[in-house]
Design an enzyme around this catalytic site. Sequence first.
Site, PDB file in Angstrom:
ATOM      1  N   TYR A 133       0.794  -1.226   0.053  1.00 34.28           N
ATOM      2  CA  TYR A 133      -0.028  -0.004  -0.023  1.00 34.28           C
ATOM      3  C   TYR A 133       0.850   1.338   0.113  1.00 34.28           C
ATOM      4  O   TYR A 133       1.740   1.581   0.697  1.00 34.28           O
ATOM      5  CB  TYR A 133      -0.868  -0.029   1.263  1.00 34.28           C
ATOM      6  CG  TYR A 133      -1.891   1.198   1.082  1.00 34.28           C
ATOM      7  CD1 TYR A 133      -2.072   1.946   0.434  1.00 34.28           C
ATOM      8  CD2 TYR A 133      -2.409   1.374   2.588  1.00 34.28           C
ATOM      9  CE1 TYR A 133      -3.079   3.039   0.774  1.00 34.28           C
ATOM     10  CE2 TYR A 133      -3.282   2.274   2.816  1.00 34.28           C
ATOM     11  CZ  TYR A 133      -3.663   3.249   1.730  1.00 34.28           C
ATOM     12  OH  TYR A 133      -4.505   4.273   1.973  1.00 34.28           O
ATOM     13  N   LYS A 161      -1.729  -1.277  -3.750  1.00 31.07           N
ATOM     14  CA  LYS A 161      -2.566  -0.518  -3.827  1.00 31.07           C
ATOM     15  C   LYS A 161      -1.882   0.894  -3.940  1.00 31.07           C
ATOM     16  O   LYS A 161      -1.247   1.306  -3.314  1.00 31.07           O
ATOM     17  CB  LYS A 161      -3.465  -0.524  -2.489  1.00 31.07           C
ATOM     18  CG  LYS A 161      -4.640   0.763  -2.350  1.00 31.07           C
ATOM     19  CD  LYS A 161      -5.143   0.803  -1.093  1.00 31.07           C
ATOM     20  CE  LYS A 161      -6.160   2.191  -0.858  1.00 31.07           C
ATOM     21  NZ  LYS A 161      -6.482   2.555   0.215  1.00 31.07           N
TER      22      LYS A 161
END
Length: 294
Positions: A133, A161
């Site tokens: 992320y 992400k």
Amino acid sequence: MLRGSIVALITPMNEYGHVCETSLEKLINYHINNGTKAIVSVGTTGESSTLSQEEHINVVMLTLEITNKRLPIIAGTGANATSEAILLTKKFENTGISACLTVTPYYNRPTQKGLYQHFKAISENTKIPQILYNVPIRTGCDLIPETIIKLSKFKNIIGIKEATGDLSRVQKIKNSVHKNFFIISGDDTTFLDFIQLGGHGVISVTANIAAKIMSNICHLALNKNFKLARFMNNKLIPLHQGLFHEPNPIPIKWLAKKIGLIASDTLRLPMTPVSNKTRLILEKALYFSKITAK
């Protein structure tokens, strides 16, 4: 491979600041019934930074219990100490959690070498699939494409992400990783362009209150019907933008309460209630989107 609209789920709290199980159950069932493809539990939007570790684990496990295998659950397990990230991630092994979302270490601003070693250590010391992320605006460090590509070689690092909003990164990453490594947008304002460039979907804040339309837009985009996808997304643009007029999750919690998805928009300090100015912006965006009470 995870694809489509994945919700970055808010953590509902009652007026006393305790986790509200009734609202959480209502919210989860709303997503199950409206096409959301997976739930991220206790990520940034779920207020991971203001929950104790015990609360963090309890909310994830409660989400897993309520969902009862009807949707994949992704647990937020990032930390700014590698050892802590490993310990938290290991808590969810053999529980039924589909993957863990591990944010880059925040505040201490490691080098690319440090970031590589951080995620390498988590990968080598845990069995559960990992989703990297990257959100530099919050963490103070940027996981660059070259480092992501190196990390994609670890068997249990399954995706990224990408929340920088930098669309040039999509194909740079996609062209250099194996075909099963997925690339998910973390930015509602650019997710449609992200998918058009080869991304696989979005981990969305907007989806908290717009599950069906976000799911439909992603489905259309992943099937190359970008004309209709853009037409539908145009109605959400003021909402995408308004949700970040104040720090997330302040606006989305207020909207979720306004349309009846949760009973209270309570936040924990240092997060404070939405301002009157932002409420007006959100009300206009809600009207424009035609999202109605639940």
